[in-house]
Design a protein around this motif. Structure first.
Motif, mmCIF file in Angstrom:
data_model
loop_
_atom_site.group_PDB
_atom_site.id
_atom_site.type_symbol
_atom_site.label_atom_id
_atom_site.label_comp_id
_atom_site.label_asym_id
_atom_site.label_seq_id
_atom_site.Cartn_x
_atom_site.Cartn_y
_atom_site.Cartn_z
ATOM 1 N N TYR A 3 0.839 -1.196 0.000
ATOM 2 C CA TYR A 3 0.000 0.000 0.000
ATOM 3 C C TYR A 3 0.881 1.255 0.000
ATOM 4 N N HIS A 4 0.252 2.407 -0.143
ATOM 5 C CA HIS A 4 0.982 3.665 -0.127
ATOM 6 C C HIS A 4 0.665 4.460 1.132
ATOM 7 N N ASP A 5 1.689 5.137 1.666
ATOM 8 C CA ASP A 5 1.459 6.090 2.748
ATOM 9 C C ASP A 5 0.930 7.375 2.136
ATOM 10 N N LEU A 6 -0.163 7.853 2.690
ATOM 11 C CA LEU A 6 -0.843 9.018 2.141
ATOM 12 C C LEU A 6 -0.852 10.158 3.146
ATOM 13 N N ALA A 7 -0.946 11.365 2.639
ATOM 14 C CA ALA A 7 -1.244 12.546 3.450
ATOM 15 C C ALA A 7 -2.242 13.357 2.645
ATOM 16 N N MET A 8 -3.428 13.550 3.194
ATOM 17 C CA MET A 8 -4.507 14.202 2.444
ATOM 18 C C MET A 8 -5.270 15.160 3.345
ATOM 19 N N ILE A 9 -5.805 16.193 2.738
ATOM 20 C CA ILE A 9 -6.802 17.016 3.418
ATOM 21 C C ILE A 9 -8.074 16.920 2.587
ATOM 22 N N MET A 10 -9.109 16.383 3.217
ATOM 23 C CA MET A 10 -10.400 16.210 2.566
ATOM 24 C C MET A 10 -11.416 17.132 3.210
ATOM 25 N N VAL A 11 -12.394 17.534 2.396
ATOM 26 C CA VAL A 11 -13.483 18.353 2.911
ATOM 27 C C VAL A 11 -14.777 17.891 2.256
ATOM 28 N N SER A 12 -15.857 17.931 3.020
ATOM 29 C CA SER A 12 -17.165 17.530 2.498
ATOM 30 C C SER A 12 -17.783 18.669 1.693
ATOM 31 N N VAL A 13 -18.609 18.284 0.718
ATOM 32 C CA VAL A 13 -19.367 19.274 -0.053
ATOM 33 C C VAL A 13 -20.839 18.875 -0.041
ATOM 34 N N ASP A 14 -21.683 19.872 -0.310
ATOM 35 C CA ASP A 14 -23.127 19.662 -0.177
ATOM 36 C C ASP A 14 -23.732 19.014 -1.427
ATOM 37 N N LEU A 15 -23.205 17.839 -1.740
ATOM 38 C CA LEU A 15 -23.785 16.950 -2.747
ATOM 39 C C LEU A 15 -23.935 15.613 -2.039
ATOM 40 N N ASN A 16 -25.158 15.178 -1.822
ATOM 41 C CA ASN A 16 -25.397 14.093 -0.880
ATOM 42 C C ASN A 16 -26.157 12.920 -1.470
ATOM 43 N N ASP A 17 -25.737 11.721 -1.085
ATOM 44 C CA ASP A 17 -26.586 10.548 -1.185
ATOM 45 C C ASP A 17 -27.381 10.464 0.126
ATOM 46 N N TYR A 18 -28.450 9.670 0.110
ATOM 47 C CA TYR A 18 -29.238 9.449 1.327
ATOM 48 C C TYR A 18 -29.442 7.958 1.522
ATOM 49 N N VAL A 19 -29.144 7.484 2.731
ATOM 50 C CA VAL A 19 -29.284 6.077 3.078
ATOM 51 C C VAL A 19 -30.406 5.944 4.101
ATOM 52 N N THR A 20 -31.468 5.241 3.721
ATOM 53 C CA THR A 20 -32.613 5.031 4.610
ATOM 54 C C THR A 20 -32.621 3.576 5.064
ATOM 55 N N LEU A 21 -32.577 3.362 6.373
ATOM 56 C CA LEU A 21 -32.490 2.017 6.955
ATOM 57 C C LEU A 21 -33.745 1.725 7.767
ATOM 58 N N THR A 22 -34.320 0.551 7.547
ATOM 59 C CA THR A 22 -35.544 0.155 8.230
ATOM 60 C C THR A 22 -35.409 -1.282 8.725
ATOM 61 N N ASP A 23 -35.882 -1.538 9.941
ATOM 62 C CA ASP A 23 -35.915 -2.921 10.436
ATOM 63 C C ASP A 23 -36.719 -3.806 9.481
ATOM 64 N N TRP A 24 -36.267 -5.055 9.332
ATOM 65 C CA TRP A 24 -36.934 -5.986 8.410
ATOM 66 C C TRP A 24 -37.063 -7.340 9.096
ATOM 67 N N PRO A 25 -38.218 -8.001 8.943
ATOM 68 C CA PRO A 25 -38.415 -9.298 9.612
ATOM 69 C C PRO A 25 -37.376 -10.327 9.162
ATOM 70 N N GLY A 26 -37.042 -11.231 10.045
ATOM 71 C CA GLY A 26 -36.077 -12.276 9.726
ATOM 72 C C GLY A 26 -34.664 -11.727 9.705
ATOM 73 N N ASP A 27 -33.804 -12.333 8.867
ATOM 74 C CA ASP A 27 -32.415 -11.879 8.817
ATOM 75 C C ASP A 27 -31.994 -11.471 7.403
ATOM 76 N N GLU A 28 -32.972 -11.139 6.573
ATOM 77 C CA GLU A 28 -32.691 -10.793 5.184
ATOM 78 C C GLU A 28 -32.135 -9.369 5.061
ATOM 79 N N ILE A 29 -31.186 -9.176 4.136
ATOM 80 C CA ILE A 29 -30.670 -7.851 3.792
ATOM 81 C C ILE A 29 -31.274 -7.466 2.445
#
Length: 283
Positions: free
Chosen positions: A25-51
């Motif tokens: 692998y490579h050793d990295l040095a980075m400065i990252m910043v967030s921008v206001d372009l977004n995905d949205y992840v919606t999570l809901t309980d579901w019966p059983g163990d299915e994903i």
């Protein structure tokens, strides 16, 4: 119970390759910043163990090849969880763009499941788990502006006030990060002074920060895709304060101190590239 997590895109204000590690692998040095372009992840309980994973984007794999799916499997394995979950992934961030879309989706999933399943995991613990999924996930757990080192696992939030606009331009092609990293020669690659960039940002010295911004991977990606340089040149001609490739590309971002200038850059890029976004920097 339903949890909705916002997953912001990121840009690299600075990306430096320090060298290759014994593990390949490579050793990295980075400065990252967030921008206001977004995905949205919606999570809901579901019966059983299915994903169940759904998305508005037909290009997204909805199985173990997706980092959201991997995140669910990893948490269930680590904590012996048998519960099912339904996840809807609303994609706004372009795919294979250097904007951290997959990583920020994974981070949002881990944060959301931590609440949904009442695991009580700390941010540090979530970052460690996220690193098993991808090197940008630890940063995406925190978001904001951060100094990122090591292989991506060391994240130091920076208290900066970068109140600027960004224009993101995604060319019509994608780039494989793995392919670009294979081309790195630590002896000839352009270097970026991340220490001085961090100091300028912390001092809220915008002109000085611009002078130290850069991306060590630009030369490699541009040699393979010269169109990236054309995008940069066009943005600068339109009045951008700086135009840089983010990550391994191909997306190029322009920073603009005010919205009027950002609008000029947007107008100049319309018709040149199909995917153009005007966003705020979320530092």
């Amino acid at each position: 119970m339903e949890i909705i997590e916002k997953a912001p895109a990121k840009i690299n204000l600075g990306l430096d390759i320090l060298g290759r590690r014994p593990d390949g692998y490579h050793d990295l040095a980075m400065i990252m910043v967030s921008v206001d372009l977004n995905d949205y992840v919606t999570l809901t309980d579901w019966p059983g163990d299915e994903i169940i994973l759904e998305s508005n984007n037909c290009r997204m794999p909805l199985n173990e090849r997706n980092d959201v799916y991997k995140s669910v499997c990893l948490l269930r394995e680590k904590y012996g969880i048998k519960r099912g979950v339904k996840i809807h992934l609303e994609k706004k961030i372009p795919i294979c763009a250097g904007l951290g879309g997959g990583s920020t989706d994974a981070a949002a999933t881990l944060r959301g499941l931590n609440q949904l399943w009442q695991l009580g995991l700390s941010q540090e613990h979530l970052r460690n788990i996220g690193f098993e999924i991808g090197s940008d996930v630890p940063y995406c757990i925190e978001a904001g502006c951060s100094l990122v080192t090591g292989k991506g696992e060391v994240v130091e939030p920076l208290a900066v006030d970068l109140s600027s606009w960004a224009v993101l331009v995604k060319p019509h092609f994608g780039i494989s990060t793995r392919t670009i990293f294979k081309e790195i020669d630590p002896h000839t690659i352009q270097r970026v002074d991340i220490t001085r960039l961090a100091a300028a940002l912390l001092a809220n010295d915008y002109p000085q920060a611009l002078a130290y911004m850069g991306n060590s991977l630009e030369d490699i990606s541009i040699s393979k895709h010269p169109f990236i340089q054309k995008v940069k040149d066009k943005m600068m001609k339109a009045g951008a304060d700086i135009a840089l490739m983010t990550g391994s590309g191909p997306t190029v971002f322009a920073l603009c101190a005010n919205e009027k200038r950002a609008d000029r850059v947007v107008n100049s890029m319309k018709g040149f590239c199909r995917e153009v976004y005007k966003v705020r920097v979320l530092s």
